[in-house]
Design a protein around this motif. Sequence first.
Motif, PDB file in Angstrom:
ATOM      1  N   ALA A 166       0.821  -1.214   0.000  1.00 19.21           N
ATOM      2  CA  ALA A 166       0.000   0.000   0.000  1.00 19.21           C
ATOM      3  C   ALA A 166       0.853   1.261   0.000  1.00 19.21           C
ATOM      4  O   ALA A 166       0.387   2.328  -0.378  1.00 19.21           O
ATOM      5  CB  ALA A 166      -0.922  -0.001   1.209  1.00 19.21           C
ATOM      6  N   THR A 167       2.090   1.148   0.457  1.00 22.76           N
ATOM      7  CA  THR A 167       2.888   2.369   0.623  1.00 22.76           C
ATOM      8  C   THR A 167       4.235   2.337  -0.084  1.00 22.76           C
ATOM      9  O   THR A 167       4.902   3.361  -0.179  1.00 22.76           O
ATOM     10  CB  THR A 167       3.160   2.639   2.120  1.00 22.76           C
ATOM     11  N   THR A 168       4.662   1.185  -0.535  1.00 23.69           N
ATOM     12  CA  THR A 168       5.982   1.120  -1.164  1.00 23.69           C
ATOM     13  C   THR A 168       5.844   0.754  -2.642  1.00 23.69           C
ATOM     14  O   THR A 168       4.873   0.124  -3.035  1.00 23.69           O
ATOM     15  CB  THR A 168       6.888   0.073  -0.462  1.00 23.69           C
ATOM     16  N   PRO A 169       6.824   1.185  -3.450  1.00 24.20           N
ATOM     17  CA  PRO A 169       6.699   0.959  -4.904  1.00 24.20           C
ATOM     18  C   PRO A 169       7.099  -0.455  -5.324  1.00 24.20           C
ATOM     19  O   PRO A 169       7.815  -1.148  -4.605  1.00 24.20           O
ATOM     20  CB  PRO A 169       7.658   1.994  -5.486  1.00 24.20           C
ATOM     21  N   TYR A 170       6.658  -0.830  -6.499  1.00 24.57           N
ATOM     22  CA  TYR A 170       6.843  -2.187  -7.032  1.00 24.57           C
ATOM     23  C   TYR A 170       8.302  -2.635  -7.047  1.00 24.57           C
ATOM     24  O   TYR A 170       9.215  -1.869  -7.345  1.00 24.57           O
ATOM     25  CB  TYR A 170       6.289  -2.252  -8.461  1.00 24.57           C
ATOM     26  N   ASP A 171       8.467  -3.906  -6.741  1.00 20.84           N
ATOM     27  CA  ASP A 171       9.782  -4.555  -6.807  1.00 20.84           C
ATOM     28  C   ASP A 171       9.524  -5.992  -7.220  1.00 20.84           C
ATOM     29  O   ASP A 171       8.542  -6.586  -6.792  1.00 20.84           O
ATOM     30  CB  ASP A 171      10.421  -4.499  -5.413  1.00 20.84           C
ATOM     31  N   THR A 172      10.374  -6.568  -8.082  1.00 20.57           N
ATOM     32  CA  THR A 172      10.094  -7.947  -8.510  1.00 20.57           C
ATOM     33  C   THR A 172      10.125  -8.910  -7.334  1.00 20.57           C
ATOM     34  O   THR A 172       9.384  -9.880  -7.321  1.00 20.57           O
ATOM     35  CB  THR A 172      11.096  -8.455  -9.572  1.00 20.57           C
ATOM     36  N   GLY A 173      10.979  -8.645  -6.354  1.00 23.39           N
ATOM     37  CA  GLY A 173      10.988  -9.512  -5.185  1.00 23.39           C
ATOM     38  C   GLY A 173      12.381  -9.835  -4.705  1.00 23.39           C
ATOM     39  O   GLY A 173      13.367  -9.588  -5.394  1.00 23.39           O
ATOM     40  N   THR A 174      12.411 -10.367  -3.497  1.00 22.54           N
ATOM     41  CA  THR A 174      13.686 -10.726  -2.895  1.00 22.54           C
ATOM     42  C   THR A 174      14.061 -12.123  -3.350  1.00 22.54           C
ATOM     43  O   THR A 174      13.674 -13.114  -2.754  1.00 22.54           O
ATOM     44  CB  THR A 174      13.584 -10.643  -1.360  1.00 22.54           C
ATOM     45  N   PHE A 175      14.765 -12.180  -4.456  1.00 22.92           N
ATOM     46  CA  PHE A 175      15.329 -13.443  -4.937  1.00 22.92           C
ATOM     47  C   PHE A 175      16.439 -13.105  -5.907  1.00 22.92           C
ATOM     48  O   PHE A 175      16.644 -11.938  -6.239  1.00 22.92           O
ATOM     49  CB  PHE A 175      14.256 -14.335  -5.587  1.00 22.92           C
ATOM     50  N   ALA A 176      17.173 -14.121  -6.320  1.00 15.03           N
ATOM     51  CA  ALA A 176      18.301 -13.917  -7.237  1.00 15.03           C
ATOM     52  C   ALA A 176      19.328 -12.935  -6.665  1.00 15.03           C
ATOM     53  O   ALA A 176      19.950 -12.187  -7.413  1.00 15.03           O
ATOM     54  CB  ALA A 176      17.821 -13.454  -8.612  1.00 15.03           C
ATOM     55  N   SER A 177      19.481 -12.944  -5.351  1.00 15.31           N
ATOM     56  CA  SER A 177      20.482 -12.073  -4.710  1.00 15.31           C
ATOM     57  C   SER A 177      20.407 -10.655  -5.246  1.00 15.31           C
ATOM     58  O   SER A 177      21.416 -10.040  -5.579  1.00 15.31           O
ATOM     59  CB  SER A 177      21.902 -12.642  -4.919  1.00 15.31           C
ATOM     60  N   SER A 178      19.191 -10.126  -5.340  1.00 18.66           N
ATOM     61  CA  SER A 178      18.971  -8.847  -6.032  1.00 18.66           C
ATOM     62  C   SER A 178      19.166  -7.605  -5.181  1.00 18.66           C
ATOM     63  O   SER A 178      19.344  -6.522  -5.718  1.00 18.66           O
ATOM     64  CB  SER A 178      17.519  -8.784  -6.530  1.00 18.66           C
TER      65      SER A 178
END
Lengths: 163, 774
Positions: free
Chosen positions: B515-527
């Motif tokens: 609800a408050t933070t912008p899109y991110d693909t996600g915590t994977f692939a040591s990103s």
Amino acid sequence: MREIRIEINGSNYTSRISDNLTLLDFIREEAGMSGTKRGCDSGHCGSCTVLLEGRPVYACITLAIQAEGKKVTTVEGLEGDAAGQLHYIQQAFIDHYGIQCGFCTPGMLMVAAALLEEKPLPETEDIKAAISGNLCRCTGYTNIVHSIRMAAEDKLKQEGGDE
Amino acid sequence: MSKYRVVGNSHPGLSVAEIATGRGRYTDDWKLPGMVYGMILRSPFAHAIVKSIDTSEAESVPGVLKILLPWDVPSKRYNCSGNPPSPLLIQDEPILTDHPLHMGDRIAAVAATSRKACREALMQLKVEYEELKPVFDVMKALEKDAPLLHPEIGGSNLVKTMEAAEGNINTGFEESDYIFEEIYETPAIQNVSLEPNGCICDASVPGKMTVISTSQTPFQERRILADLMGLSENNVRIIKPFMGGGFGERQQLHSQPVAALLSRATGRPVKIIHSREEQMTASVVRHSTRIRMKMGVAKEGLIRAMQVEAWYNTGAYATHGPIVVAAGSRKTNYRIPHYEFKGHCVYTNGPVSGAVRGYGNPQITFARESMLNMVAQKLGMDPIALRLKNHVQTGDRLPGTDHPLLSCAVNSCVEKGETLRKAIEEEDMKNNGQQGLSHPEKKAWGVAFCCHTSGPSNREGMSSSIVMVNDDGSVNLLMGSADIGQGSETVLAQIAAEGLGIGLEEISVTAADTATTPYDTGTFASSQTYVGGNAVALAVEDVKKKMIQRLSEIRKLPPSDITFENGRFTVSGPEGLEHLTLKDATKQITFGAGGSIIAGSSSYKAVEAPPPFAVCWAQVAVDMKTLSVRLLNIIEAVDVGNPVNPEKVKAQVHGGVSMGVGYAMMEEIQVDQRTGKQISSDLLHYQTPLSRDMPGIHVCLAEGWEPSGPFGAKSVGELATVPVAAAITNAIAQATGTAITRIPITDAFRPAASPWPKRAATESPAVTSEKEGV
């Protein structure tokens, strides 16, 4: 069902419970303290370790009625010498990077507190043995062992300096 | 000494005090008003048909509010993977099923006012099953008469074959003086995050849903749940609380769809927390593999060809199986002119496979690095010299990829690690090499190299950041990327603090609330450090640009007269130079004429996924009579570019090494082939390394710099696990003269009596004494 009283971190908690309620459920659900973690509920991972009369036990395989009238210490009960100050072992875990995800941390802290009470300057092997019933997946135990050792050293240094 | 003020200096973490005092609230620590509990009935069989379910007795259990059966839920199938949308994510998974395909598959669900009532109701559900023939072995699953798991998808259990190639493999073998060929096998292992998966879904307000869950990928979770529940994404809010580890475990949805349906049906928030048994049988495992590795080498030690054919066991559902397989094809750290990779992703009735630290790479690395040891032996070359002779360097490409490397500090890894290894040897020699050795033990070292990635190697990684400057000049950093315990919030705050010229204590991070933070693909692939870090660095630049613009408007000066350097603004006005800190400038902008908030934002699509590199040495002592193995030392040297938080990098390596130790020595999800039951269903029957199993771990940080990274940084998280198993088995091979082609080594090397000490949990003095009382 029966009514029992357990002293947790210096306060009395009285509750009507069934005989098969675990100490972990008593702490988390009856006393409403969530610092003690449920990792496996079967006595394998050590995340729920608390002190019962000063000795570490797995709260998930200890019945609440076994603690009736006894003193239990949880992570919430660890405190430093001054109000608002962290317990020296908590501080050492922070200072020496002994914390990652933190789910094993409360259990590790309780084992460490009991160990250092009994043995103020444990060797690495003593520390490894003491925490060998506590699983950690993040740290490889390296910084946890180091934090406990440094906590002991700093405490002794400090006490030596006070004399 | 770091050349920066904040970056390059270690910090234990922004939330460590909360964790140390037990105040960090993990999923199970949350309680919502009116909240009830949910539990899932899971299949005891690996393959069966549900003939009937009698709910009458379960319904009469006091406190039971709702029972959901397979035919009560939407029949729409989904893919639980938290990867961004892709045609490779085959939608083959039902929310509840009457045709369970693995032990642990979801049959029914119950909501009740207490966990006890849920448990009681599950026991009272009478399910009649018809057992079907299961298949567990990938090769058998591909045979013609094998039971077909997903006839709706295709006529075979082959999900997909992923390929990569370079040069011409036949030419490569023709150019080679020696050809090596071997079959390698690696096990399914479990992430074993200490915190079990869990979620609280609140769909009690019609048309809306709030979810608190263990999720590494909140935005993908939002997308999948919104779709399943028929809601638009603005009406689905995913909040990521404190999380007890991840390692890939939460890159898949687990119980969220069931909890969402139970919540909608009961009008109450529903909490489902997995038991450890559910974690072991019904959350994802690392793909077990069978790998046929063929290498062609010229006599001076140059690798001419490498051909890999691998079968990845993806279990009952595809999840991101094909993407895991493809990821494994892009992680070979040698210049190999002729390269061919074929990876088959195969359905079986085994546990569902998915993301586990390393994502397809540890399997191939084990095979490749084991084979390189054979090559070194055959050619009479030093195993390190052989690898360095073939290793990629800056400007080269990894085989099967098209981007040249902008950085590679493998030489620095070798130099630092070898120095440390020699120091350990010298110390040992002072004791005649017998330190800690009992007759008839033999010591030996083994080595393995590897690379990994900083962000998805298919370049799908994307992160975004909002930097809000508060009116006192402190900063709220809003990130969609989830800290799962590895410390990414701290690292991202360090990058922001460095760029803004403020202290770390002046930054608060909100990481992952859709609800408050912008899109991110996600915590994977040591990103997180690389992809998320670049997003933060860009948002910081955006803030500075906007502040310069506002200052120029206030002062009626061209923006070019205002600069930001060394943590402060410099205004070249008519009265000379004026310096402003971020605080001073903020005051003027926020409260000055015109007034405006200060917020910078960014999105960063990771067009590069620079590989970090690792070199790992393992020293073992092998009892030559019983073949029991003791680990003495592990050294891992990593090139992570410029480390943002060196101590936390080292801590990541410590944990990575321990997972590698488990992979090599003891961990394996075992299925009893006769009964079809998964034996490894708790932490007694599935062993992970305990404190006493761990050798001395030594970490070296190479002198590296990644030009495309934030302040020169690459990733570390997964990398650390990847080379460990092969380093250990190569050491054992060195000591015994027997090449090891299968891990964990417990099977291959198990003499009559198990060499492994009994699980140490029972040895803990504290616990033993309590056991007597129970």
